[in-house]
Write a protein that holds these residues in place. Structure first.
Motif, PDB file in Angstrom:
ATOM      1  N   GLN A 275      -2.385 -11.604 -11.918  1.00  0.00           N
ATOM      2  CA  GLN A 275      -2.850 -11.025 -10.701  1.00  0.00           C
ATOM      3  C   GLN A 275      -2.883  -9.376 -10.664  1.00  0.00           C
ATOM      4  OE1 GLN A 275      -1.913 -12.919  -7.021  1.00  0.00           O
ATOM      5  NE2 GLN A 275      -3.420 -11.842  -5.742  1.00  0.00           N
TER       6      GLN A 275
ATOM      7  N   ASN B 178       0.944  -1.334   0.046  1.00  0.00           N
ATOM      8  CA  ASN B 178      -0.130  -0.098   0.028  1.00  0.00           C
ATOM      9  C   ASN B 178       0.780   1.182   0.010  1.00  0.00           C
ATOM     10  OD1 ASN B 178       0.852  -0.140   2.345  1.00  0.00           O
ATOM     11  ND2 ASN B 178      -1.048   0.209   3.435  1.00  0.00           N
TER      12      ASN B 178
ATOM     13  N   GLU C  29      -6.248  -7.351  -9.196  1.00  0.00           N
ATOM     14  CA  GLU C  29      -6.382  -8.108  -8.050  1.00  0.00           C
ATOM     15  C   GLU C  29      -5.696  -7.521  -7.013  1.00  0.00           C
ATOM     16  OE1 GLU C  29      -6.714 -12.277  -7.940  1.00  0.00           O
ATOM     17  OE2 GLU C  29      -7.159 -12.475 -10.066  1.00  0.00           O
ATOM     18  N   LYS C  30      -6.007  -7.674  -5.680  1.00  0.00           N
ATOM     19  CA  LYS C  30      -5.219  -7.090  -4.592  1.00  0.00           C
ATOM     20  C   LYS C  30      -4.111  -8.336  -4.535  1.00  0.00           C
ATOM     21  CE  LYS C  30      -5.442  -3.935  -1.383  1.00  0.00           C
ATOM     22  NZ  LYS C  30      -4.694  -2.569  -1.535  1.00  0.00           N
TER      23      LYS C  30
ATOM     24  N   THR D 241      -1.171  -9.012  -1.551  1.00  0.00           N
ATOM     25  CA  THR D 241      -0.797  -9.049  -0.273  1.00  0.00           C
ATOM     26  C   THR D 241       0.428  -8.908   0.116  1.00  0.00           C
ATOM     27  OG1 THR D 241      -0.906 -11.224   0.355  1.00  0.00           O
ATOM     28  CG2 THR D 241      -3.263 -10.259   0.333  1.00  0.00           C
TER      29      THR D 241
END
Length: 98
Positions: free
Chosen positions: A65, A42, A70-71, A73
């Motif tokens: 991804q 982030n 898509e997020k 992580t």
């Protein structure tokens, strides 16, 4: 040198010299980098393309991804980076590294 999203790079300059990161995005001569530990997804690090060296181009899973929006992580990123650092090309439970 062409660097694209999902590539693993090594920083050549700065206080993070020698550290491995994954490219999250590229934009006009700059890349956004994260490693999931020191630099989270982030809050990626912005770095000039001329200050990074391409180390590895991983498998398509991570790229799909990233391109699919898509997020990703921090945990996925840490696992992928650890597997690469350990010399493994694949690991159980997630993304392939190569």
């Amino acid at each position: 040198m062409t660097v694209s999203a999902a590539d693993i790079v090594r920083c050549a300059n700065g206080r993070d010299k020698g550290r491995l990161f994954m490219v999250l995005a590229t934009e006009e001569g700059r890349v956004l980098l994260a490693d999931g530990k020191h630099r989270k997804v982030n809050r990626p690090k912005q770095k000039s393309l001329k200050h990074v060296q391409l180390v590895h181009r991983p498998g398509a899973d991570f790229l799909f991804q990233l391109q699919g929006g898509e997020k990703i992580t921090d945990k996925q990123l840490r696992i992928t980076m650890a597997a690469f650092a350990a010399g493994k090309t694949e690991y159980q439970g997630g993304m392939s590294v190569g």
